[in-house]
Design a protein around this motif. Structure first.
Motif, PDB file in Angstrom:
ATOM      1  N   THR A   3       9.256   5.854  -0.912  1.00 20.73           N
ATOM      2  CA  THR A   3       9.150   6.949   0.049  1.00 20.73           C
ATOM      3  C   THR A   3       7.694   7.365   0.162  1.00 20.73           C
ATOM      4  OG1 THR A   3      11.356   7.752  -0.566  1.00 20.73           O
ATOM      5  CG2 THR A   3       9.918   9.279   0.617  1.00 20.73           C
ATOM      6  N   ARG A   4       7.180   7.420   1.383  1.00 22.10           N
ATOM      7  CA  ARG A   4       5.814   7.873   1.599  1.00 22.10           C
ATOM      8  C   ARG A   4       5.796   9.394   1.562  1.00 22.10           C
ATOM      9  NH1 ARG A   4       2.610   9.578   5.788  1.00 22.10           N
ATOM     10  NH2 ARG A   4       0.428   8.898   5.803  1.00 22.10           N
ATOM     11  N   LEU A   5       4.980   9.975   0.675  1.00 15.90           N
ATOM     12  CA  LEU A   5       4.909  11.418   0.505  1.00 15.90           C
ATOM     13  C   LEU A   5       3.708  12.037   1.209  1.00 15.90           C
ATOM     14  CD1 LEU A   5       5.738  11.699  -3.304  1.00 15.90           C
ATOM     15  CD2 LEU A   5       7.327  11.758  -1.373  1.00 15.90           C
ATOM     16  N   ALA A   6       2.636  11.280   1.305  1.00 17.88           N
ATOM     17  CA  ALA A   6       1.400  11.751   1.934  1.00 17.88           C
ATOM     18  C   ALA A   6       0.559  10.518   2.228  1.00 17.88           C
ATOM     19  CB  ALA A   6       0.657  12.710   0.999  1.00 17.88           C
ATOM     20  N   LEU A  50       7.018  -2.255  -5.060  1.00 18.06           N
ATOM     21  CA  LEU A  50       5.649  -2.464  -4.596  1.00 18.06           C
ATOM     22  C   LEU A  50       5.621  -3.334  -3.345  1.00 18.06           C
ATOM     23  CD1 LEU A  50       3.832  -3.050  -8.010  1.00 18.06           C
ATOM     24  CD2 LEU A  50       3.597  -1.059  -6.530  1.00 18.06           C
ATOM     25  N   ASN A  51       6.405  -4.416  -3.354  1.00 21.72           N
ATOM     26  CA  ASN A  51       6.430  -5.323  -2.210  1.00 21.72           C
ATOM     27  C   ASN A  51       6.873  -4.631  -0.935  1.00 21.72           C
ATOM     28  OD1 ASN A  51       7.600  -8.188  -4.159  1.00 21.72           O
ATOM     29  ND2 ASN A  51       5.546  -7.343  -3.913  1.00 21.72           N
ATOM     30  N   GLU A  52       7.768  -3.653  -1.059  1.00 21.54           N
ATOM     31  CA  GLU A  52       8.281  -2.937   0.106  1.00 21.54           C
ATOM     32  C   GLU A  52       7.162  -2.219   0.866  1.00 21.54           C
ATOM     33  OE1 GLU A  52      11.184  -2.342   1.648  1.00 21.54           O
ATOM     34  OE2 GLU A  52      12.542  -3.519   0.399  1.00 21.54           O
ATOM     35  N   ILE A  53       6.121  -1.811   0.146  1.00 24.34           N
ATOM     36  CA  ILE A  53       5.032  -1.081   0.794  1.00 24.34           C
ATOM     37  C   ILE A  53       3.763  -1.928   0.900  1.00 24.34           C
ATOM     38  CG2 ILE A  53       5.879   1.232   0.276  1.00 24.34           C
ATOM     39  CD1 ILE A  53       4.067   1.311  -2.156  1.00 24.34           C
ATOM     40  N   GLY A  54       3.923  -3.235   0.668  1.00 21.91           N
ATOM     41  CA  GLY A  54       2.828  -4.155   0.912  1.00 21.91           C
ATOM     42  C   GLY A  54       1.875  -4.372  -0.241  1.00 21.91           C
ATOM     43  N   TYR A  55       2.322  -4.115  -1.477  1.00 18.99           N
ATOM     44  CA  TYR A  55       1.470  -4.300  -2.647  1.00 18.99           C
ATOM     45  C   TYR A  55       2.111  -5.278  -3.628  1.00 18.99           C
ATOM     46  CZ  TYR A  55      -1.141  -0.161  -1.141  1.00 18.99           C
ATOM     47  OH  TYR A  55      -1.905   0.734  -0.429  1.00 18.99           O
ATOM     48  N   GLU A  56       1.273  -5.799  -4.505  1.00 18.84           N
ATOM     49  CA  GLU A  56       1.720  -6.613  -5.624  1.00 18.84           C
ATOM     50  C   GLU A  56       1.134  -6.032  -6.908  1.00 18.84           C
ATOM     51  OE1 GLU A  56       0.463 -10.584  -4.883  1.00 18.84           O
ATOM     52  OE2 GLU A  56       1.797 -10.850  -3.141  1.00 18.84           O
ATOM     53  N   VAL A  57       1.695  -6.449  -8.028  1.00 23.27           N
ATOM     54  CA  VAL A  57       1.181  -5.958  -9.313  1.00 23.27           C
ATOM     55  C   VAL A  57      -0.314  -6.224  -9.437  1.00 23.27           C
ATOM     56  CG1 VAL A  57       1.256  -6.327 -11.813  1.00 23.27           C
ATOM     57  CG2 VAL A  57       3.390  -6.085 -10.526  1.00 23.27           C
TER      58      VAL A  57
END
Length: 229
Positions: A3-6, A50-57
Motif C-alpha cells: 500500500t502506498r502511504l505517501a 517488493l516485486n509488486e512495487i517494482g523493487y528487488e532485494v
C-alpha cells in the motif's frame, strides 16, 4: 498487497495471520530503506511484496529495525543472498541480541529473549550498527523509546512519516500501547509515548507495525494516545 502511504513510502504486508501479521515498510528517497522485514517466512513473501512495487532485494540500500523481536528481525534471512548494506537497530537491543546484556530470567519477555537470541540470532556477517537516541541517518532521526524492548527505536523521516514499530499499535483508528505480555515495562512504554509526543516534530503518517497505518494526523493521534494513559 503493498500500500502506498505517501510519496516514496509503501507498507509491505509481511504477516501470516493475527497476531503474526506484521507491517514492514519501504522508503525510497534516493536511498532505498527497508524497515522491519518481518518473520523468517511470510505469506505474501518479502520478495513478492517488493516485486509488486517494482523493487528487488538487491535494490535495498539499508535496513532499519525498530527492535529485536522475531516478527521484525526474522526476515533478514530473506535478504542474505542479495543484500550487503548496513542494518541499524537501537544500541540497547543490539547489545541484547548479541548477549552483551542479560535480561532477568524471571521476566516473561526477558526469558523469551534469552532463548530467542540463541536460536535466532541476528546474522553476524551483516553490518549491524547500534543507533543512539537523536542520531540522524540522512533524512531519518532515531528516537529511543524503551519499554516494549530496552532498545526500541522510532525512526522519523523528515517528509512527515513516523515508523513507530511496537511503541503503539492501531485499533479502530486510535493508537494504543502494546499488550503487556509482549513487553518489558508498561510504565516505561507510557513514558516513552508521552516523551515522544513532546519531542517529535509534526508528522502525518503513523506507520505502525500492527494494525492499519494512519495516513493523516499522526502526531495528533499520538498525543491523544498519550493523554489517555
Amino acid at each position: 498487497m503493498p500500500t502506498r502511504l505517501a510519496e516514496g513510502v509503501w507498507m509491505l504486508d509481511l504477516g501470516l495471520f493475527p497476531p503474526l501479521s506484521t507491517n514492514g515498510y519501504l522508503v525510497d528517497d534516493g536511498t532505498v530503506t527497508l524497515i522491519d522485514p518481518g518473520l523468517f517466512w511470510n505469506r505474501p513473501s518479502l520478495g513478492s511484496e517488493l516485486n509488486e512495487i517494482g523493487y528487488e532485494v538487491a535494490d535495498i540500500d539499508r535496513v532499519f529495525l525498530t527492535h529485536y523481536d522475531l516478527d521484525h528481525t526474522g526476515g533478514l534471512r530473506a535478504l542474505d543472498a542479495d543484500f550487503d548494506g548496513p542494518v541499524y537497530i537501537g544500541a540497547a537491543d543490539l547489545a541484547l541480541a548479541r548477549r552483551e546484556q542479560h535480561p532477568k530470567l524471571v521476566h516473561h519477555k526477558g526469558l523469551f529473549h534469552r532463548a530467542a537470541r540463541r536460536l535466532f540470532p541476528l546474522p553476524d556477517h551483516m553490518d549491524l550498527r547500534g543507533v543512539e537516541d537523536g542520531e540522524q541517518i540522512d533524512r531519518f532521526t532515531a528516537f529511543h523509546t524503551p519499554g516494549h524492548n530496552p532498545g526500541h527505536t522510532v525512526f522519523v523521516h523528515d517528509s512527515g512519516v513516523a515508523f513507530l514499530g511496537d511503541l503503539v499499535w492501531e485499533s479502530d483508528g486510535r493508537l494504543t500501547p502494546p499488550i503487556w505480555f509482549d513487553s518489558y515495562d508498561m510504565r516505561e512504554i507510557d513514558e516513552s509515548i508521552r516523551r515522544l509526543g513532546e519531542r517529535i516534530p509534526p508528522f502525518e503518517v503513523a506507520a505502525v507495525a500492527h494494525g492499519t497505518p494512519l495516513i493523516r494526523d499522526g502526531r495528533t493521534k499520538l498525543l491523544e494516545c498519550a493523554a489517555r494513559l
